[in-house]
Design a protein around this motif. Structure first.
Motif, PDB file in Angstrom:
ATOM      1  N   ARG A 270       0.825  -1.210   0.000  1.00  0.00           N
ATOM      2  CA  ARG A 270       0.000   0.000   0.000  1.00  0.00           C
ATOM      3  C   ARG A 270       0.861   1.263   0.000  1.00  0.00           C
ATOM      4  NH1 ARG A 270      -2.355  -0.964   4.380  1.00  0.00           N
ATOM      5  NH2 ARG A 270      -1.204   0.435   5.777  1.00  0.00           N
ATOM      6  N   GLU A 271       1.862   1.313   0.871  1.00  0.00           N
ATOM      7  CA  GLU A 271       2.621   2.549   1.089  1.00  0.00           C
ATOM      8  C   GLU A 271       3.705   2.783   0.049  1.00  0.00           C
ATOM      9  OE1 GLU A 271       1.777   4.803   3.280  1.00  0.00           O
ATOM     10  OE2 GLU A 271       0.132   3.546   4.000  1.00  0.00           O
ATOM     11  N   LEU A 272       4.141   1.739  -0.636  1.00  0.00           N
ATOM     12  CA  LEU A 272       5.193   1.897  -1.650  1.00  0.00           C
ATOM     13  C   LEU A 272       4.630   1.884  -3.068  1.00  0.00           C
ATOM     14  CD1 LEU A 272       7.959  -0.413  -0.103  1.00  0.00           C
ATOM     15  CD2 LEU A 272       7.700   2.068   0.126  1.00  0.00           C
ATOM     16  N   ALA A 273       3.325   1.737  -3.187  1.00  0.00           N
ATOM     17  CA  ALA A 273       2.705   1.758  -4.506  1.00  0.00           C
ATOM     18  C   ALA A 273       2.908   3.126  -5.162  1.00  0.00           C
ATOM     19  CB  ALA A 273       1.211   1.450  -4.386  1.00  0.00           C
ATOM     20  N   GLY A 274       3.130   3.115  -6.458  1.00  0.00           N
ATOM     21  CA  GLY A 274       3.264   4.367  -7.188  1.00  0.00           C
ATOM     22  C   GLY A 274       4.671   4.908  -7.290  1.00  0.00           C
ATOM     23  N   LEU A 275       5.639   4.280  -6.622  1.00  0.00           N
ATOM     24  CA  LEU A 275       7.032   4.718  -6.766  1.00  0.00           C
ATOM     25  C   LEU A 275       7.542   4.228  -8.118  1.00  0.00           C
ATOM     26  CD1 LEU A 275       8.501   4.033  -3.198  1.00  0.00           C
ATOM     27  CD2 LEU A 275       7.483   6.126  -4.113  1.00  0.00           C
ATOM     28  N   GLU A 276       7.824   5.147  -9.014  1.00  0.00           N
ATOM     29  CA  GLU A 276       8.051   4.779 -10.409  1.00  0.00           C
ATOM     30  C   GLU A 276       9.319   3.951 -10.636  1.00  0.00           C
ATOM     31  OE1 GLU A 276      10.258   8.905 -11.934  1.00  0.00           O
ATOM     32  OE2 GLU A 276       8.171   8.491 -12.494  1.00  0.00           O
ATOM     33  N   ALA A 370       7.194   1.318   9.571  1.00  0.00           N
ATOM     34  CA  ALA A 370       7.126   2.695   9.079  1.00  0.00           C
ATOM     35  C   ALA A 370       8.516   3.220   8.734  1.00  0.00           C
ATOM     36  CB  ALA A 370       6.473   3.587  10.138  1.00  0.00           C
ATOM     37  N   ARG A 371       9.522   2.802   9.507  1.00  0.00           N
ATOM     38  CA  ARG A 371      10.895   3.227   9.234  1.00  0.00           C
ATOM     39  C   ARG A 371      11.373   2.694   7.892  1.00  0.00           C
ATOM     40  NH1 ARG A 371      13.568   1.154  13.867  1.00  0.00           N
ATOM     41  NH2 ARG A 371      12.169   2.579  14.964  1.00  0.00           N
TER      42      ARG A 371
END
Length: 392
Positions: A270-276, A370-371
């Motif tokens: 979820r949190e790393l989605a979209g990092l190209e 989170a880190r």
């Protein structure tokens, strides 16, 4: 957790402490009733009729091959994207490992390439369930059935995992699990061979303990005869009760440990989605569930130099990582002994230098997760560290 998040760390609690103390206080720490209980409990968990506790997954693969009579003159097909132990076990058995490329999505054995590598000497196929995601066992099972081959699962990464109706460890003729310190459950060092065939289980036991007909626990205690037979020059592969007790405690919490790894993986997805610059592993589906032993990301348009620079940056930001794997065909011994003339591995070569495995172990608390997310985002958004002209 400390300020630094290591790549992996075992998850032990009071149950593990009490299990080890129980064995220490019992007066018997070698192979005995704890190992036998661990075998029964593990077989029940996986869903096979038999399990044989051993000192490594490598040993499990080795004795499985020996139990099936695979040796000199035989060939065994294994994926190039695996740890050396998978192919080394074939060599230890006296057979020849034949390396095959992998499919690009899950990095598991490519059934089409397996078909192209079959010869009259092929005796077995050993798929590796990469990172926790199961290999394509349906097509491989069909190949084995059509050609009279053995299917031996390298399930080192995959407790528990599912693909449709199939569960890791109970699809092949035999399967091998790892209990190394970083694995889904651990005995510090250890492994398990699983099978539904009582003859293979018996053969594995003989091979694993010097070829003895009876173990020490059945010879040393009052009322037990000391006599035994040796019907082969076996190996020293048995698991101690000390390790087995630790494994039993871990197995009792296996579902909880898996749930925690899954929860961490879901945060990353979820949190790393979209990092190209990053390609994330595929998520679980209703039909396909990973053990999430690994969380391997791919650094797009990267080579080895860029990948290592990215890993070094994560390290300075307090996050440990690893790489799974350097393909076997790049190592000198396998290049010289296991690669056929003109053979290429385009998928493994295209992807291997892009892989980075992030921490995904149950002892991570929310702050540690989170880190990792923050460190990956920061490293991703910084200028490419390889723009100094160095090419990966």
């Amino acid at each position: 957790m400390t300020a630094y998040v290591p790549f992996a760390e075992p998850s032990f609690g009071r149950a593990e402490e009490e299990a080890v103390l129980r064995v220490v206080r019992s007066g018997w720490v070698s192979t005995g009733i704890e190992a036998r209980a661990f075998e029964e409990e593990f077989a029940g968990y996986v869903g096979t009729a038999h399990a044989v506790a051993l000192n490594s997954c490598t040993a499990a693969l080795h004795v499985a091959l020996r139990a099936y009579g695979i040796g000199p003159g035989d060939e065994v097909i294994v994926p190039t994207m695996t740890f050396t132990a998978t192919a080394a076990a074939v060599v230890h058995a006296g057979a020849t490992p034949v390396l095959a490329d992998v499919v690009p999505d899950h990095l598991t054995l490519d059934p089409d390439q397996v078909k192209s590598l079959l010869t009259t000497r092929t005796r077995a196929i050993v798929p590796v369930h990469y990172g926790g995601r199961m290999a394509l066992l349906g097509p491989l099972r069909e190949i084995c059935a059509a050609h009279g081959l053995r299917l031996i699962e390298d399930a080192a990464h995959t407790l528990p995992a599912r693909d449709g109706a199939d569960a890791a460890g109970r699809v092949g003729d035999a399967s091998a699990f790892s209990f190394f310190a970083t694995k889904p459950i651990t005995t510090a060092e250890g492994g398990m061979l699983c099978t539904d065939d009582p003859r293979i289980a018996d053969e594995a036991r003989r091979w694993s303990l010097h070829g003895l007909s009876r173990g020490a626990v059945n010879r040393y205690r009052p009322g037990h005869p000391a006599a035994y037979d040796v019907d082969r020059p076996g190996f020293k592969y048995n698991m101690s009760d000390l390790a087995a007790a630790l494994g039993r405690a871990q197995l009792a919490g296996a579902d909880r440990l898996h749930a925690r790894r899954t929860a961490i993986a879901e945060v990353y997805l979820r949190e790393l989605a979209g990092l190209e610059r990053l390609e994330l592993p595929p998520p679980d589906t209703a039909a396909n569930r990973s053990s999430w032993y690994l969380f391997p990301v791919r650094l797009r348009a990267a080579g080895a130099v860029r990948r290592e620079a990215f890993r070094r940056r994560l390290h300075t930001l307090g996050v440990g990582t690893s790489v799974h794997f350097e393909p076997l065909h790049r190592f000198s011994w396998y290049r010289d002994h296991a690669v056929r003339a003109g053979q290429t591995f385009p998928v493994a070569d295209r992807i291997a230098d892009t892989l980075i495995s992030l921490p995904v172990f149950p002892a991570m608390d929310e702050a540690a997760v989170a880190r990792v997310v923050a460190a990956v985002r920061r490293a991703h958004d910084e200028p490419d560290p390889s723009r100094d002209g160095t090419r990966g």
